[in-house]
Design a protein around this motif. Structure first.
Motif: not given
Lengths: 372, 563, 358
Positions: A37, A39-40, A43-44, A47, A125, A287, A289-290, A292
């Protein structure tokens, strides 16, 4: 350069590094989230914030976004408060042409969501929260339920006598039929546009043709309104006595709270519609990931508690006892009238059928205005 | 000997003119194009079609809309002209005491956003409004219905009366008072003199003011949306709003063709208006006299007239605005609870704690001040090119600069929405406040351009020719000789645009984005959501800010709006 | 300083020919007046010279600089012509001081501060306004404003000076003085000057040469005396002062004299003109001040006849009488008062101008 200075410089660098790393390490997600998790979350960070189009006002978002900002302070959330039916067409128009558009959508529009699903305009998702939610909380791991707002009955206690308060729709129709002049022009409801139309859809699915018989009696006495707030203002001013289709979230508004005993309310015992507000991540999200992270938070226990503080009715079972206001969690409704009388107007494909909905709206208008 | 770089002036003229033309074409061309497409402009494989127009003309809803709009505009314009003319006569031509005070109050609605006036009217005269409730208590019935075409027309008339007043005032002041004296000498009483001499002389101005407010009423947005829509009375603007913004699946072809029809109708009205205007000018200049006309004595009627004027202004302007202020300080306004038990500052706290609220107020202010200044600068430039240069495309430029008059705000907004969709690389402007400034500038180009044109034409061309012969190019000439002499006109144009930009919001409906919301839209949403407290609190903040700016400009800077 | 050449200048406004083939050569340092009634094209011509109007056709050259040439598509903008223009309204910039009004052309030409100071000082001396640099235009009298305007046009030593009725806004007395003064300055600085006016007295007093214009054309060009004394067409004769006109026919030619027969049968001796032939229709003109009482003439002088006095008025330096011959009324001026209702008058043949009918 002295040894001491070098050391202090090193410590400084380490502190800076530690400081920069800390947030990543410190985000406390529930233990059942997948191992990767992070990773998300990472990644955010790359963004550029998060754009939301919703029909939920900024006030309602506030407590939830406070939690979100605390968890992910680097995500700059921008909200656009739009009318309920405005959210999805606007995204479609924009996404079609590559103009900057929303990452995350929230609105009540069953056919709209059905269309977006059908046209593949949303990001699939699978949230790690799914196992903790009722089945109707999501559809195809793409559209999720943001809130579940009951359509209740509410009235002005100064002018609507307690003995006239109906138990359910059947009782209501009977009462109106007995004293039509008492009710004439003093009842209100949402109009057939969105909320009102879907609760009617729910009533119809629950009661069948009987519902139309009742509406043919109640409808002509009713002057529909466009929003719950509008109905509340007019009930308080005495223009209307009672609303038989009133969103429960309005009871928690500051206006209703200040009015105190002036407003009475109850669930519709023989079947109370619960309108699911949808949310989803757009396929064109800049964006994702944000988005999610926001979705997961909204579905989590912590998120649901926060959302209820913003006067949205939430539904996650294990959040029930953490929410003091009984009207702001579905558990209250289930306790009062039983799960069998809860009409969830959500992701059943029938609700997304535009043609059926249009026919229903026409029938509704026929009952209320006497014309299609 | 060295002279200025000769190429500079053509470059400025061409870029100014092209910018203006592109700005006006940007929303209108895609709009016109969309009206002939069988699907949204952004979808591929579209075909040219006339079906949108067919659908529009066979849509019974649109038929109703046309009838409603014209009925409304007819009532609103005749009422506002009547009010404006009567007020102009009483204020300018009679010895009515405190005339400046009445005049100022009468003009307030010009500075106030319509949406705020409508809030006030709902709170006072709505079915459960405060005055309606008193009527109900004392007489058992309410003799009016705000949610009807006449009700809407009345609100619109009171809001539009200041413009009619300003227009009639100039004619009333110019009117030759000796004609009135003659009537008095012939034995007519003062009222008879006004009725049979002054009023008929005003006829051409009245007609012109009527056409002006007629087109104004066709473009109104707040009144139809707040008062008409809830009871199912649609007008052009609310029809487009409902079809274009509120529909589940907006039919852009229908909206675009509807918009085109409205533009065509308003253009027609403007042609009529222009014809009348030339006649009116002729009429006025013939009798142009600089002497102050004598005032008619009201005599024994004076106390009664003062009482009526006071009552009227109280009922139509002061009380509704007062209701907005009161509503902003209570949690609930209900006849069943005394309001003093409900006093609260929560509504204002809501503005401070909710970023959308205060950002939208800030945005509206920012657009008004910064956008107003930028817009004024740009409009001065194109007015100088259009009115004061040998630029070959002058005629086209002047036509283009005046064209947006025929395009109601909501349609300009929709056109820009279409334009941004057609040219996605401009999308980044769209989602910012600069996009809104652009839209507002285009929408109000005619007003600003007109306001600055007349003073430009009043400055003798010899002023700039003297610079030209002395060795300056066109740009030097207008910079050194014209602009300095325009200072008062520039300030008045700036203030005019500032007030208009503060009030404007329907142009923003289609194109605002997170962070670029403007106060009017947010207020409208709050009102629709039943958050009347927040909506009125925001109204009060906006009223106070506008009042401060206008008072500062007129008292301290001595700027005259409609100089 | 330069010579001005205008060739076949044409300018239309809509369907109206404002300038219709004007050709004019002005020598270096010469003072030429364009004289004519309003709408004759004189101001348009001046504006074309300044570059404020663009002609449709023709050429304009000053010295070796081509201002305009329709054939070669040359049209210098006003700022590149280095012409000095004084406007009828003066067009002083009200928001600038006198000093700033005058030094602006120098600043536009990027002169040094020192040179600007010197030149402004100089020109202020020339126009006799020294010390008023700090004033604003509205604080000056009309005559002073006019001189500021002139100073502004002269300060950068223009190759040509253009004056558009600069005296018309002054009252009568001031105008006379300004006339002398203007002529003096022009002579001193020697700039080629084009002066536009509708006032024939002004043109006579100021000009080296006068060009009389009508309907966009130059009718006659010549020295003030030529124009005044030998007008080539009735319009010029009329425009240069009140004139009595008589229609008639040429009877016979006798050397430098000819016999001119009026419609009423009276025969007058007048000077011969080119192209005159017996039988040709013509117009004869004589100024009221050139009509004399017969006592002044010799006994057998021609052109003596008796007329009826219709009316008269005393105008200070002379009496003006309206008299009637069989043919109609005409005016004459005399220093002597006439008693009775008859008078015998004399037309000196030398003072009679004759124009053939076109």
């Amino acid at each position: 350069m002295s040894q001491q200075k070098k050391a202090s410089k090193l410590i400084f660098v380490l502190l800076v590094v530690a400081f920069l790393w800390t947030p990543a390490l410190a985000v406390a997600v529930p233990n059942y989230y997948p191992k990767d998790y992070d990773k998300i979350i990472d990644a955010s960070r790359a963004e550029k914030g998060l754009y939301i189009y919703s029909n939920v006002s900024t006030d309602n978002w506030k407590p939830l976004l406070a939690v979100f900002n605390k968890l992910y302070p680097w995500i700059n959330v921008k909200l656009l408060d739009l009318g309920g039916s405005e959210v999805l067409p606007r995204y479609i128009a924009e996404s079609q042409t590559g103009t900057p558009t929303a990452d995350f959508l929230v609105t009540q529009s069953a056919p709209g969501w059905a269309r977006l699903l059908g046209e593949n305009r949303l990001l699939r998702y699978p949230s790690p929260e799914i196992p903790h939610l009722p089945v109707w909380a999501s559809r195809q791991e793409t559209v999720y339920s943001f809130s579940a707002d009951p359509a209740i009955m509410a009235w002005n206690t100064k002018i609507f006598p307690a003995d006239m308060v109906p138990k359910g729709m059947a009782d209501f129709a009977e009462k109106v039929q007995k004293k039509p002049d008492f009710f004439r022009g003093r009842l209100t409801s949402y109009n057939e546009g969105a909320f009102g139309g879907y609760s009617a859809f729910g009533f119809y699915k629950h009661h069948g043709e009987k519902f139309w018989n009742w509406l043919d009696i109640i409808g002509p006495m009713t002057r529909p309104g466009s929003s719950g707030g509008d109905q509340l203002e007019k009930m308080l001013s005495g223009e209307y006595m009672m609303s038989w289709n009133f969103s429960a979230i309005n009871l928690a508004s500051s206006t209703a709270k200040r009015a105190g005993n002036l407003i009475g309310w109850k669930y519709t015992e023989d079947g109370n519609p619960v309108l699911v507000r949808g949310m989803g991540i757009t396929i064109k999200a800049a964006n994702p990931n944000s988005a999610k992270l926001l979705l997961d938070l909204l579905l989590s226990q912590e998120g649901q508690v926060a959302l209820s503080k913003g006067n949205m009715t939430v539904y996650r079972p294990d959040a029930a006892d953490k929410i003091p206001e009984p009207t702001l969690h579905l558990a209250g409704l289930i306790k009062a009238i039983g799960e069998k009388n809860m009409i969830v107007v959500g992701w059943d494909p029938e609700y997304g059928d535009e043609a059926k909905f249009k026919a229903l709206q026409a029938r509704w208008r026929q009952a209320v205005f006497g014309k299609k | 000997m060295q002279l200025s770089w000769p190429k500079r002036s053509p470059v400025i003229q061409w870029s100014g003119a092209l910018a203006a033309i592109l700005m006006v074409a940007f929303p209108l061309v895609p709009l016109a194009y969309q009206s002939f497409l069988d699907r949204p402009i952004y979808e591929s494989g579209s075909l040219l079609t006339l079906n949108n127009y067919l659908n529009l003309f066979t849509n019974p809803l649109f038929h109703q809309t046309v009838v409603n709009s014209f009925l409304f505009a007819l009532m609103a314009s005749s009422a506002s002209v009547f009010l404006g003319a009567v007020a102009a006569i009483f204020v300018n031509r009679t010895d009515l005491p405190f005339d400046r005070l009445w005049r100022n109050i009468f003009l307030w609605p010009f500075f106030v956003s319509t949406i705020i006036m409508v809030f006030g009217y709902i709170l006072m005269y709505g079915p459960k409004g405060m005055i309606s409730n008193y009527m109900m208590q004392f007489f058992g019935f309410i003799p009016w219905n705000l949610y009807s075409i006449p009700g809407m027309a009345m609100v619109s008339a009171i809001h539009g009366a200041p413009v009619a007043f300003i227009f009639c005032s100039s004619s009333v002041v110019l009117a030759d008072s000796s004609l009135e004296d003659a009537a008095r000498a012939a034995g007519a009483g003062p009222y008879r003199a006004i009725g049979s001499v002054t009023l008929p002389l005003l006829r051409p101005s009245l007609l012109f003011a009527a056409v002006l407010s007629f087109t104004g009423a066709l473009e109104a947005f707040s009144t139809p949306v707040l008062l008409g829509k809830p009871v199912g009375i649609l007008m052009f603007t609310s029809f487009l709003y409902e079809q274009g913004i509120q529909a589940v699946r907006p039919d852009y072809g229908l909206v675009a063709s509807g918009a085109m029809v409205v533009v065509a109708l308003v253009t027609g009205m403007i042609v009529v208006q222009e014809r009348l205007l030339t006649n009116v000018r002729r009429f006025v200049t013939i009798r142009g006299k600089a002497t102050a006309p004598r005032k008619i004595r009201l005599g024994v009627m004076k106390p009664m007239v003062v009482g009526l004027v006071f009552l009227w202004l109280m009922l139509t302007i002061i009380l509704p605005l007062g209701a907005v202020v009161l509503r902003s300080f209570v949690a609930v306004l209900s006849p069943y609870i005394p309001f003093w038990e409900m006093l609260t500052l929560d509504n204002y706290e809501n503005i401070i704690t909710n970023s959308t609220n205060y950002i939208s107020i800030w945005n509206a202010l920012y657009i008004a001040v910064i956008g107003g200044a930028l817009s004024t600068t740009f409009l001065i430039l194109i007015a100088l090119i259009g009115r004061r240069s040998k630029f070959p495309g002058k005629t086209i430029l002047n036509f283009v600069a005046f064209f947006p008059r025929a395009v109601p705000s909501i349609i300009i907004g929709f056109g820009f929405f279409m334009g941004f969709i057609m040219f996605p690389f401009l999308g980044s402007i769209r989602s910012t406040i600069w996009g809104l400034i652009l839209v507002y500038t285009v929408r109000h180009m005619p007003g600003g351009f007109g306001n600055i044109s007349a003073p430009i034409l009043r400055i003798s061309e010899e002023m700039d020719n003297a610079v030209r012969v002395s060795g300056g190019d066109w740009w030097t000439a207008v910079r050194l000789a014209v602009i300095p002499l325009l200072k008062p006109a520039i300030m008045s144009t700036f203030l005019l645009l500032l007030v208009i930009f503060t009030k404007e919001y329907s142009a923003a409906l289609f194109i605002m984005a997170p962070g670029s919301e403007v106060a009017g839209v947010v207020m409208l949403n709050h009102w629709f959501q039943g958050e009347a407290g927040t909506a009125t609190a925001m109204s009060v903040v906006q009223l106070v800010l506008t009042a401060l700016i206008v008072v500062f400009a007129s008292r301290v800077l001595r700027v005259k709006i409609y100089g | 300083m330069a010579k001005l050449l205008i060739e076949n200048l044409q300018k239309r406004f809509g369907g109206v020919k404002a300038i219709d083939g004007v050709t004019l050569t002005v020598a270096d340092g010469e003072f030429v007046t364009l004289l004519g009634p309003s709408g004759c094209g004189k101001t348009t011509t001046l504006n074309c010279l300044a570059g404020l109007e663009t002609p449709d056709e023709g050429t304009i050259r000053v010295g070796d600089k081509v201002f305009f040439d329709s054939g070669r598509s040359i049209d210098l903008p006003p700022e590149s012509r280095n012409a000095g223009l004084v406007f009828q309204s003066y067009a002083l910039w009200p928001h600038k001081t006198v000093g700033a009004n005058i030094d602006l052309p120098l600043r536009l030409r990027k002169y040094s501060e020192k040179e600007i100071r010197e030149r402004v000082e100089n020109v202020m001396k020339v126009v006799e306004l020294s010390g008023l640099e700090k004033r604003y235009p509205h604080e000056l009298s009309g005559g002073q404003q006019q001189r500021v305007a002139l100073a502004r046009a002269l300060v950068y030593e223009p190759s040509i000076l253009l004056l558009d009725e600069p005296l018309s806004n002054l009252d009568a007395k001031l105008r006379e003085r300004a006339r002398f003064w203007l002529r003096q300055i022009q002579k001193r600085i020697g700039t080629t000057t084009i002066y536009v006016t509708h006032d024939q007295l002004e043109s006579l007093a100021l000009s080296d040469r006068i060009a009389v214009m009508k309907d966009g054309k130059i009718l006659q060009i010549g020295s003030p005396t030529e124009i005044f004394e030998k007008p080539s067409v009735p319009f010029v004769a009329d425009f240069m002062g009140t004139n009595n006109f008589f229609e008639g026919t040429i009877q016979s030619l006798e050397g430098d004299r000819m016999v001119f027969r009026l419609a009423n049968g009276r025969e007058l001796i007048v000077p011969t003109i080119p192209d005159a032939l017996p039988g040709k229709k013509a117009t004869m003109a004589i100024r009221p001040q050139n009509v004399q009482l017969a006592s002044a003439a010799g006994a057998e002088a021609p052109n003596v006849f008796t007329v009826k006095v219709v009316g008269g008025q005393y105008l200070g330096t002379y009496y003006e009488y309206i008299v009637n011959d069989a043919d109609g009324d005409f005016l004459f001026h005399t220093r002597k008062e006439i008693h009775g209702d008859q008078a015998t008058v004399y037309f000196d043949p030398a003072e009679c101008s004759v124009f053939l009918k076109q």
